[in-house]
Design an enzyme around this catalytic site. Sequence first.
Site, PDB file in Angstrom:
ATOM      1  N   ILE A   1      48.040  50.492  30.199  1.00 33.93           N
ATOM      2  CA  ILE A   1      48.682  50.403  32.013  1.00 33.93           C
ATOM      3  C   ILE A   1      49.171  49.559  32.200  1.00 33.93           C
ATOM      4  O   ILE A   1      49.662  49.526  33.412  1.00 33.93           O
ATOM      5  CB  ILE A   1      46.955  49.946  32.774  1.00 33.93           C
ATOM      6  CG1 ILE A   1      46.934  49.082  31.929  1.00 33.93           C
ATOM      7  CG2 ILE A   1      45.989  50.752  32.170  1.00 33.93           C
ATOM      8  CD1 ILE A   1      45.311  48.524  33.477  1.00 33.93           C
TER       9      ILE A   1
ATOM     10  N   GLU B   1      42.719  39.203  34.122  1.00 31.80           N
ATOM     11  CA  GLU B   1      41.812  39.145  35.527  1.00 31.80           C
ATOM     12  C   GLU B   1      42.305  37.626  35.944  1.00 31.80           C
ATOM     13  O   GLU B   1      42.190  37.545  36.927  1.00 31.80           O
ATOM     14  CB  GLU B   1      40.559  39.258  34.742  1.00 31.80           C
ATOM     15  CG  GLU B   1      40.156  40.764  33.814  1.00 31.80           C
ATOM     16  CD  GLU B   1      40.270  41.624  34.369  1.00 31.80           C
ATOM     17  OE1 GLU B   1      39.861  42.381  35.110  1.00 31.80           O
ATOM     18  OE2 GLU B   1      40.377  42.197  33.844  1.00 31.80           O
TER      19      GLU B   1
HETATM   20 MO1  MOS Z   1      40.146  45.890  34.430  1.00 32.31          MO
HETATM   21  S1  MOS Z   1      39.350  45.993  36.154  1.00 32.31           S
HETATM   22  O1  MOS Z   1      38.740  46.103  32.893  1.00 32.31           O
HETATM   23  O2  MOS Z   1      40.740  47.597  34.542  1.00 32.31           O
END
Ligand code: MOS
Length: 722
Positions: free
Chosen positions: A467, A681
């Site tokens: 991502i 995170e």
């Molecule tokens: Mo994350 S909130 O596990 O993309």
Amino acid sequence: MRNKTISKAASNEGLSRVDGRLKVTGGAKYSAEFKVPGLAYGVLVGSTITKGSIKSIDVKAARNAPGVLAVISHFNCPKIPGYQVEPGKTEPAKGTYKLFYNNKILFNGQPVVVVIADIFERALFAASLVKVQYNTDKHRTKLLDNFASAFASPDGAETKRGVVDAWKTAPVKLEHEYVIPSEVHSPMEMHAITARWDAEDKLTVWTKTQGVKDTQNGIATIFRIPADHIQVNSKFVGGAFGGALQVWPHEVAAIIAAKVVKRPVKLMLGRADMFTSVGYRPHTWQKIGIGAAADGKLVGITHEAIGQTSTYEDFNEGTPGISRSLYACPNVNTNYKIAALDIGSPTWMRGPGEATGTFALESALDELSYALNIDPVELRVKNYAETDPGSGKPFSSKYLKEAYKMGADHIGWNDRNSKPGSVLKDGWLVGYGMGGGSFGAYRDQATARVVMTADGTLLIQSSVSDIGPGTGTAMAIIASEVMGMPAEKVQFEMGDSSLPYAPQQGGSATVATVGSAVYAACTDLKEKFQKLIGNGGADKPDYIKILKQHNLQTLEATTLSKGGPDMEKYAMYSWSVHFVKVNVHPATGVVKIERAVCVADCGHIVSPKTARSQVVGGAIGGIGMALMEEVVIDHRYGRLVNNSFADYHVPVNADIPQIEALFVNKPDPYINPMGAKGMAEIALIGMAAAVANAVYNASGKRVRELPITPDKLVMLDEVGLS
Ligand code: MOS
């Protein structure tokens, strides 16, 4: 157990993002960019009411508009098999939103119609011609007015350690409420899907997802076709932050539409839909009671939270959980509830639970530090947890004290003036604040296939999505270091459900999970080469030569990797601490971040450049959370009013100062052979509190409701302007 230390190949320290060139030249193709012959385009029509039911839909004008192939709603949608109701029940089980299931309206913006046309503009125009008549019911969209209906989250509402509400008996104590608004993920890339049926029960999709295997299984469940009949492609993802961890209604709409019009269908959400249809961080109220002895030793913490969810899904993210594990405190009790509102479901968003929980906890710690007259860093060190207070297990590794020191030294913490509102420079109040947090360091199971080819290129395959954090770069480095070959000669293929299994990119676990599989597969492959040479092999085999000598085109290994018993034996977390210097303008209430120093304790840093980028990105997310981001609903109508980037503010370059990312960079001995823990995170967790704490130090104003907008700080009295 950590079996081998990765040799630090100096050449990899400065390795740039392996897909960087593709991304900046437009060579990287995102899910909306695939050209498929015969493509048609879908556009969704969203509900303009918030609660009620659909009376009728006039589709005549849309149906007769040029190029329109179909107009689909619950009236004519083919049955979606996975949505059917269990015997004896009247409604399908709670869960993700069920598109075109019936005439009920559960939230504003709920997709009620999809229009399909030969070109996008015609679909968009025809969608504007659809007229929906509704029966309207009274809605509830305001969390703070609906606490009475909040219920225990299914994951367990209450936890207790020691004495309940022990903080009340402490010599120094305080109790405050903290609120965060809903925030949206705001990735650059919109959600988009192209769906093509290749046979009655065979499907190919190009879609934005954090997990191609999860999307494959999700679609299989919804459409009741075998998972291996579904090919999911998601090679590049332009940011997701948790927003692409499930199959969303627009994906179901495109898949159904493709079936109806017997052509491939592309459906891309617009920015406004990104606010209502694909989840968000939930608006959450929290209350913390905290007490300590005069020497700063914590006596007790009581942490309550109520977060919002929808009427169709019990979304919960364990918001107060952080208070059970961050500090060594003998008495901790938490209470977590969710309130079902007439609103789309929230979902995971970077640091889900902890990002919200630490805003309250780390603000409360700061408030306590002033009440005690103890430095905030010192207060944290006094209550440092040497073992996991929640489980009692030893930590696999924890260097948070080192992180505190690195950050404090770097920003010049010890030179700060601890008295709030006491430093004025060039008309701006100056202050420093800190805050941090933790997130579980996870490792799941994954398989990687590695293939050495005759020209010495190593191909790695795994179905993980990327991502944006730089998965391919990290994997190339891991392979390079195990194989003893240049990272530039490694190709990492991913984002394709036909490749070996990997879980979704979530929970900051990809390097630990997929990296371990790459490590294991490369180790196996190297051993195969060493066996070919015999004599125990060489440490750095000449792969090209060996292939040639043995008349082989390729040599490969496919290896599954998962954590062993150490995953149970140890409590595994990554930690972060953020130090922030702010300037607050007393007349206007404007906050400018002057400097941010973010320190991560997340084990060995595999890919320094992309790791730095992760931390900077997370810190910016935290700054947005602290100062700008807020979903605003007009509760009279239940409608979101700031559904554009003109009105929903995220930090831009001009808002972002020097952000320095520092790493403790000490390997974790137990989590995986690289010694690497997650960092995505923790880069955001604790940042909002650090900013709020700095704002307090600068101005003497404690803001407990995010975002800290100028109206909450303006000090007209103090500057004699009222
Ligand atoms: Mo994350 S909130 O596990 O993309």
